[in-house]
Design a protein around this motif. Sequence first.
Motif, PDB file in Angstrom:
ATOM      1  N   ASN A  61       0.817  -1.455  -0.061  1.00 25.18           N
ATOM      2  CA  ASN A  61       0.125   0.065   0.060  1.00 25.18           C
ATOM      3  C   ASN A  61       0.802   1.248  -0.100  1.00 25.18           C
ATOM      4  O   ASN A  61       0.651   2.111   0.767  1.00 25.18           O
ATOM      5  CB  ASN A  61      -0.957  -0.096   1.293  1.00 25.18           C
ATOM      6  CG  ASN A  61      -2.172   1.082   1.036  1.00 25.18           C
ATOM      7  OD1 ASN A  61      -2.367   1.423  -0.190  1.00 25.18           O
ATOM      8  ND2 ASN A  61      -2.757   1.165   2.078  1.00 25.18           N
ATOM      9  N   ILE A  62       1.760   1.171  -0.744  1.00 17.12           N
ATOM     10  CA  ILE A  62       2.679   2.530  -1.134  1.00 17.12           C
ATOM     11  C   ILE A  62       2.784   3.185  -2.336  1.00 17.12           C
ATOM     12  O   ILE A  62       3.770   4.029  -2.645  1.00 17.12           O
ATOM     13  CB  ILE A  62       4.179   1.835  -0.836  1.00 17.12           C
ATOM     14  CG1 ILE A  62       4.672   0.804  -1.923  1.00 17.12           C
ATOM     15  CG2 ILE A  62       4.257   1.579   0.761  1.00 17.12           C
ATOM     16  CD1 ILE A  62       6.088   0.467  -1.389  1.00 17.12           C
ATOM     17  N   GLU A  63       1.685   2.847  -3.200  1.00 17.97           N
ATOM     18  CA  GLU A  63       1.501   3.536  -4.451  1.00 17.97           C
ATOM     19  C   GLU A  63       1.784   4.813  -4.412  1.00 17.97           C
ATOM     20  O   GLU A  63       2.373   5.450  -5.264  1.00 17.97           O
ATOM     21  CB  GLU A  63       0.065   3.263  -5.018  1.00 17.97           C
ATOM     22  CG  GLU A  63       0.050   3.642  -6.561  1.00 17.97           C
ATOM     23  CD  GLU A  63      -1.277   3.168  -6.979  1.00 17.97           C
ATOM     24  OE1 GLU A  63      -1.529   3.743  -8.261  1.00 17.97           O
ATOM     25  OE2 GLU A  63      -2.012   2.192  -6.383  1.00 17.97           O
ATOM     26  N   GLU A  64       0.921   5.676  -3.581  1.00 17.73           N
ATOM     27  CA  GLU A  64       0.999   7.211  -3.383  1.00 17.73           C
ATOM     28  C   GLU A  64       2.422   7.544  -2.521  1.00 17.73           C
ATOM     29  O   GLU A  64       2.983   8.554  -2.994  1.00 17.73           O
ATOM     30  CB  GLU A  64      -0.184   7.613  -2.979  1.00 17.73           C
ATOM     31  CG  GLU A  64      -1.329   7.293  -3.864  1.00 17.73           C
ATOM     32  CD  GLU A  64      -1.284   7.826  -5.313  1.00 17.73           C
ATOM     33  OE1 GLU A  64      -0.685   8.889  -5.476  1.00 17.73           O
ATOM     34  OE2 GLU A  64      -1.707   7.291  -6.345  1.00 17.73           O
ATOM     35  N   ASN A  65       2.411   7.120  -1.533  1.00 19.37           N
ATOM     36  CA  ASN A  65       3.314   7.546  -0.681  1.00 19.37           C
ATOM     37  C   ASN A  65       3.313   6.416   0.607  1.00 19.37           C
ATOM     38  O   ASN A  65       2.746   5.398   0.467  1.00 19.37           O
ATOM     39  CB  ASN A  65       2.965   8.971  -0.147  1.00 19.37           C
ATOM     40  CG  ASN A  65       1.565   8.981   0.748  1.00 19.37           C
ATOM     41  OD1 ASN A  65       1.293   8.217   1.507  1.00 19.37           O
ATOM     42  ND2 ASN A  65       1.233   9.989  -0.086  1.00 19.37           N
ATOM     43  N   LEU A  66       4.279   6.804   1.934  1.00 18.47           N
ATOM     44  CA  LEU A  66       4.506   5.743   2.973  1.00 18.47           C
ATOM     45  C   LEU A  66       3.514   5.826   3.955  1.00 18.47           C
ATOM     46  O   LEU A  66       3.640   5.171   4.767  1.00 18.47           O
ATOM     47  CB  LEU A  66       5.701   5.822   3.301  1.00 18.47           C
ATOM     48  CG  LEU A  66       7.154   5.429   2.447  1.00 18.47           C
ATOM     49  CD1 LEU A  66       8.272   5.518   3.376  1.00 18.47           C
ATOM     50  CD2 LEU A  66       6.611   4.062   1.770  1.00 18.47           C
ATOM     51  N   SER A  98      12.289   6.521   0.146  1.00 17.67           N
ATOM     52  CA  SER A  98      12.140   6.940   1.466  1.00 17.67           C
ATOM     53  C   SER A  98      11.755   5.576   2.437  1.00 17.67           C
ATOM     54  O   SER A  98      11.958   5.809   3.533  1.00 17.67           O
ATOM     55  CB  SER A  98      10.957   7.847   1.602  1.00 17.67           C
ATOM     56  OG  SER A  98       9.864   7.133   1.014  1.00 17.67           O
ATOM     57  N   LEU A  99      11.029   4.595   1.901  1.00 15.80           N
ATOM     58  CA  LEU A  99      11.021   3.360   2.606  1.00 15.80           C
ATOM     59  C   LEU A  99      12.401   2.847   3.071  1.00 15.80           C
ATOM     60  O   LEU A  99      12.428   2.309   4.181  1.00 15.80           O
ATOM     61  CB  LEU A  99      10.320   2.349   1.793  1.00 15.80           C
ATOM     62  CG  LEU A  99      10.054   0.906   2.280  1.00 15.80           C
ATOM     63  CD1 LEU A  99       8.587   0.597   2.087  1.00 15.80           C
ATOM     64  CD2 LEU A  99      10.969  -0.249   1.864  1.00 15.80           C
ATOM     65  N   VAL A 100      13.395   2.875   2.417  1.00 15.17           N
ATOM     66  CA  VAL A 100      14.790   2.422   2.599  1.00 15.17           C
ATOM     67  C   VAL A 100      15.272   3.352   3.870  1.00 15.17           C
ATOM     68  O   VAL A 100      15.887   3.149   4.844  1.00 15.17           O
ATOM     69  CB  VAL A 100      15.739   2.162   1.499  1.00 15.17           C
ATOM     70  CG1 VAL A 100      17.153   1.870   2.079  1.00 15.17           C
ATOM     71  CG2 VAL A 100      15.126   1.484   0.359  1.00 15.17           C
TER      72      VAL A 100
END
Length: 607
Positions: A456-461, A496-498
Amino acid sequence: MAPKKKHEYTEDKIKTLSSLEHIRLRTGMYIGRTGSGAHYDDGIYILVKEVIDNGIDEFIMGHGDRINVSIEEDLVTIRDFGRGIPLGKVVACVSEMNTGAKYNDDVFQFSVGLNGVGTKAVNALSTYFLVRSHREGEYVEAEFELGKLVREEKGKTDEPNGTYVAFSPDPEIFKKFQFNPDHLARRLRFYAYLNASLKIWFNGELFHCKGGLLDLIRDESQFEKIYPPLHYADKTLEIALTHTNRFSEEYYSFVNGQYTSDGGTHLSAFREGLLRGINDYANKKFSGDDVREGVLGAIAIRLKEPIFESQTKNKLGNTELRSDLVARVSQIVADLLHRAPDEAKKLITKIEETQKLRKELNSVKKLARERSKSVSIRIPQLKDCKNHFDRTKQKHLETQIFITEGQSAAGSIVSCRNANNQAIYTLKGKPLNVCDLKRDALYKNVEIYNLMRGLNIEENLDNLRYNNVILATDADVDGLHIRNLMITFFLCFFESLVREGHLKILETPLFRVRNKKETIYCYSEEEREKALNRIGRGAEITRFKGLGEISPKEFKDFISDDDMRLSQVDIQGDHSISEILSFYMGKNTPDRRDFIMDNLVADAEML
């Protein structure tokens, strides 16, 4: 059953802590996370920052253009050349809460350290703390242990005015800590960018800058700039910006020389003012997403009374300045574009191209969603868990998703996982190498699209469903290749996830060494040798090549909270991510082959 013991709430249960006791008991209130020094915002760096901030405040007020910083093992020394602490208040300024000159606008107009806490917290959290103030040919020196005064002396000196502080962080608070020179160098570079003509020496290396935020934008990102950075600076506001070909936006924000890593009011005002200014200049109605994709920007403001959301000062909370700052940034951006027509033309072209690609992407997205609905309402490769990560409320931090290769590995995890907090996503063969591909590739490839939907990261975190995204691949060449392909995917499109520490690697044992009495799992050849020495003759050695070879009963231990070994996928140093990915994962096979041949090290056991 024994009656439940009652805990009475009476007068004798009320405690009054001294300032020293409170700092040591509730350390997080004063310096945020403690940590080992591996993370940029760990407490040991906040201690260094709190002392340096005093020297920066002196420089801002026109006193002292040099700060010397030295770190040797666990001993930190910092010397500024400002006015020096008034000699009669040296002890009070570093040990008594709410004592200092930062409350007086006549002395410090644009101070970072407004709370009167900084050096007191450093003192309280250090096994050794020494402060010496040099002022008009005299000095006062005070030495503390765990915040308690043990020695004070005064006398004459030939040293120039200023303050010297030395301290060693308390290992009882910070456990096994170690200073990372890269994290310190980054902080000092930010100080130099924001304070032109200030010279900071760190272990013999000079940090000095004349171009302000313009130099920061030029130096800090290695991504190719579409146009030369635009720059504006006056006494209370400085901004710089450009665009790159990245999909994400990146900002640096500062208040009174303090790097606000979590942004705040000034950053949100900058982003909104940037959009307004560009639309005013172009007489268009571009969307925020189109304007800000690929933006690399920086803003620094000076305020008399900044309000930070915590003592660590990572986020500005002055809401009253937002509307005025938006209008001011908007006007400045429009003026900069009028004065630089060539740069403005490239900027508008970039935004129009992004707008066109986004419209094309929307049609691809629509097809992908329709296709996925026709296959299944649910994501076929995902075995979900009951709980989901709530990023806003910081709930369910223990949630995990294992990204595995093939049904065999997934089967081992499925049969022994904790269904409340552990989900599994199964890859089918080698995932797509997304290096050098555009964002539409995420929607054209079913497997990648389903993974993006699952997280569920299509748009942002903001709606990330699992706090820990864990790559669980085999310990062979194919497994390592799949791991690299997945890391490439996240770095290219979800960096940003990393950066926020969500991406991890599951370490599984390479060997099992056992006899009839004992079984030892080994994660390296060194551990295998130690196990052999321990068990002795007759030991049976099993080499695990794939996760599917490990029985569910054994695997349960490897993914339990107590025994699971995880390695963080981290971005450290100043290396360009795009350059690294292009070299190792891009379409430059001859260059990689030459590099491997030049650097190949043969294993003696293989010869």
